[in-house]
Design a protein around this motif. Structure first.
Motif, short mmCIF file in Angstrom:
data_model
loop_
_atom_site.label_atom_id
_atom_site.label_comp_id
_atom_site.label_asym_id
_atom_site.label_seq_id
_atom_site.Cartn_x
_atom_site.Cartn_y
_atom_site.Cartn_z
N ASN A 29 -4.69 103.80 -28.75
CA ASN A 29 -5.66 104.72 -29.38
C ASN A 29 -6.73 105.22 -28.42
O ASN A 29 -7.76 105.76 -28.85
N MET A 65 -14.76 101.73 -30.34
CA MET A 65 -13.55 101.02 -30.73
C MET A 65 -13.81 99.53 -30.85
O MET A 65 -14.65 98.96 -30.15
N VAL A 101 -8.88 99.96 -32.96
CA VAL A 101 -9.08 100.97 -34.00
C VAL A 101 -10.39 101.71 -33.75
O VAL A 101 -11.38 101.11 -33.30
N ARG A 102 -10.39 103.02 -34.00
CA ARG A 102 -11.61 103.80 -33.92
C ARG A 102 -12.50 103.46 -35.11
O ARG A 102 -12.06 103.45 -36.24
N ILE A 144 -11.46 112.17 -36.38
CA ILE A 144 -10.44 111.18 -36.08
C ILE A 144 -9.17 111.53 -36.85
O ILE A 144 -9.16 111.50 -38.08
N ASN A 172 -5.77 108.15 -34.02
CA ASN A 172 -5.78 106.74 -34.38
C ASN A 172 -4.44 106.38 -35.02
O ASN A 172 -4.08 106.93 -36.07
#
Length: 516
Positions: free
Chosen positions: A211, A466, A460-461, A421, A453
């Motif tokens: 990601n 992150m 993970v954003r 996102i 993502n």
């Protein structure tokens, strides 16, 4: 006396927490002490706006002694050395990495860690000679990357690479995909005129793996800063050699209460009122920092010319656009929702355009050219009632192509940074070139930043920074070394960041489809 007792109880509560490291406790205690300082002498209107939640100070000190975001000119530092740190200009790659490693420890920010590590490929490539093999280069950069994560354990620490090809840039991408660290955050600056297709594909392959990175629209952002900018913290764009004094944000959802319910009243009366009052509030903080804190007179970064006051601006942020628009639609008795309905989305764009005009007209003290930058603020982990910036609410996002088409027109307004996102279905692993085409199409439509993502990645954003889902699980049981993991855990619980709607990209989709 009551206030002192409350302060003591809060301090003791922090000291007794078992899921904070020693450095995390130290930072929290210092922030608690700063929160006890007297509030600025705001006007009645501004004070009411703060109490009503219309203006949000991002928990910054009322008496700041350092700018929120600082972007040293690392290239200048490496050319001239650093007198304060007794560092000579580096002569080889080991010395260059050592130079930066030391300097990073002394770069202030709102988080206490540097939010900008520099354009690392441009800084380090001149020290890479042909005698150094790719394996040797990757080992040096792997150790450098691990050092950053272990000594600067905060996900707002941000490095940039690109847009040109380089051995250092490719090695950093390879190391980052291998280590899958939450620190540092990473942005690749993409320019179709000089970024080779194979390099863009490597960037996209990294996104699929972990990601990261963000992909910045370098021609678009560079035009706002004469090419001399850095992407920092979450995804903020700011001038190198300067930074941002402060960031305040306007809660658009809460600002609805100031209008009579009509779009016309909001645009004609509330927009200029809110912009003027928030600018006045920002000026209090900027004035104290520049005129009373002595930062620009005494800090070695300023004395040695690595940052200059005439390269600083301040950030006017907004959030909760979706909720404001939906309230306006409800008042008209219309069911359309922001991001899903053409009329509602068009109202949102009109509101953003109106604020952008107001922000551009503000003449702010101690800012380069008197100018603020306009920022779609990515939200904070405790925002329970507002959607980040101008984003579509989590869980109601349309399919990926329509998501991009809805978001892209908003990006033109935010010179201080904006990011949406785009949640991508993990099946994209079987068709990575489709994601590359999506990136090219989105940037061609005017996205300032492309951020994706994949839900099955551990990384993970959150907002723009992150965290690892595995670190969040660890934090719920014990201390976890990254300072930003607690924010990620709160965002999972409050904002529902793991509920983003993932879109499937087919083999047939091509950037040309985005223009239809």
């Amino acid at each position: 006396m009551v206030q002192l007792q409350q302060f003591q109880q809060q301090a003791l509560s922090l000291i007794r927490q078992s899921n904070l490291t020693q450095s995390q406790k130290q930072l929290a205690l210092s922030q608690l002490a700063e929160s006890m300082l007297p509030e600025p002498a705001f006007s009645t209107e501004i004070q009411q706006g703060l109490e009503q939640g219309v203006f949000h100070d991002m928990f910054e000190s009322s008496a700041p002694y350092k700018p929120r975001y600082v972007l040293p000119d690392y290239a200048m530092a490496m050319r001239q050395g650093c007198e304060f740190l007794e560092l000579e200009p580096p002569q080889d790659l080991d010395e260059a990495i050592n130079f930066l490693t030391i300097l990073y420890q002394h770069v202030p920010s709102v988080t206490s860690y540097p939010v900008f590590l520099g354009q690392l490929d441009q800084l380090l490539e001149p020290f890479v000679d042909s005698a150094l093999t790719d394996v040797q280069l990757e080992k040096k950069l792997r150790l450098f990357w691990q050092m950053i994560d272990r000594t600067l354990p905060d996900s707002f620490v941000h490095a940039n690479i690109g847009p040109e090809d380089s051995r250092v840039g490719r090695a950093i991408l390879k190391v980052d995909a291998s280590l899958k660290q939450s620190v540092p955050n990473l942005t690749f600056r993409y320019d179709p005129q000089c970024t080779p297709p194979q390099l863009l594909q490597q960037v996209v392959d990294n996104i699929i793996a972990c990601n990261k990175p963000h992909i910045a629209n370098h021609p678009l952002i560079g035009a706002d800063f004469d090419g001399d900018y850095g992407v920092v913290s979450c995804y903020n764009s700011l001038p190198i050699g300067g930074g941002s004094h402060t960031l305040m944000r306007l809660n658009l959802r809460a600002s609805f209460a100031r209008c009579d319910g009509s779009v016309e009243d909001y645009l004609g009366r509330v927009v200029p009122e809110c912009a003027e009052q928030m600018a006045e509030a920002m000026a209090h903080r900027i004035r104290f920092l520049v005129e009373e804190s002595s930062f620009f007179q005494s800090h070695f970064l300023c004395r040695e010319g690595l940052v200059r006051l005439d390269r600083f601006t301040a950030m006017f942020g907004i959030y909760g656009l979706a909720e404001l628009v939906n309230q306006l639609m409800d008042h008209q008795g219309k069911p359309g929702r922001y991001g899903l309905d053409a009329e509602a989305t068009e109202i949102g764009q009109r509101i953003v355009a109106a604020y952008q005009l107001q922000v551009d007209a503000i003449d702010m003290i101690h800012c380069a050219g008197g100018k603020l930058v306009f920022h779609s603020q990515s939200g904070i982990s405790c925002d329970a009632d507002e959607t980040a910036g101008t984003r579509i609410p989590v869980g109601s996002e349309p399919d990926t192509l329509n998501h991009i088409k809805v978001c892209a027109p908003m990006h033109r307004y935010f010179d201080g940074g904006i990011s949406d996102i785009f949640a991508i279905d993990p099946t994209i692993r079987h068709n990575p070139t489709a994601l590359t085409r999506l990136v090219q199409g989105g940037l061609g439509l005017g996205l300032r930043m492309f951020t994706a993502n994949l839900s099955d990645n551990d990384l993970v954003r959150v907002t723009g920074f992150m965290v690892k889902k595995s670190d969040i699980d660890k934090f719920r049981q014990q201390a976890e070394r990254h300072h930003s993991t607690c924010l990620g855990a709160e965002a999972v619980d409050v904002v529902g960041i793991l509920e983003r709607q993932a879109g499937v990209i087919s083999h047939e989709q091509h950037p040309a489809a985005l223009w239809k």
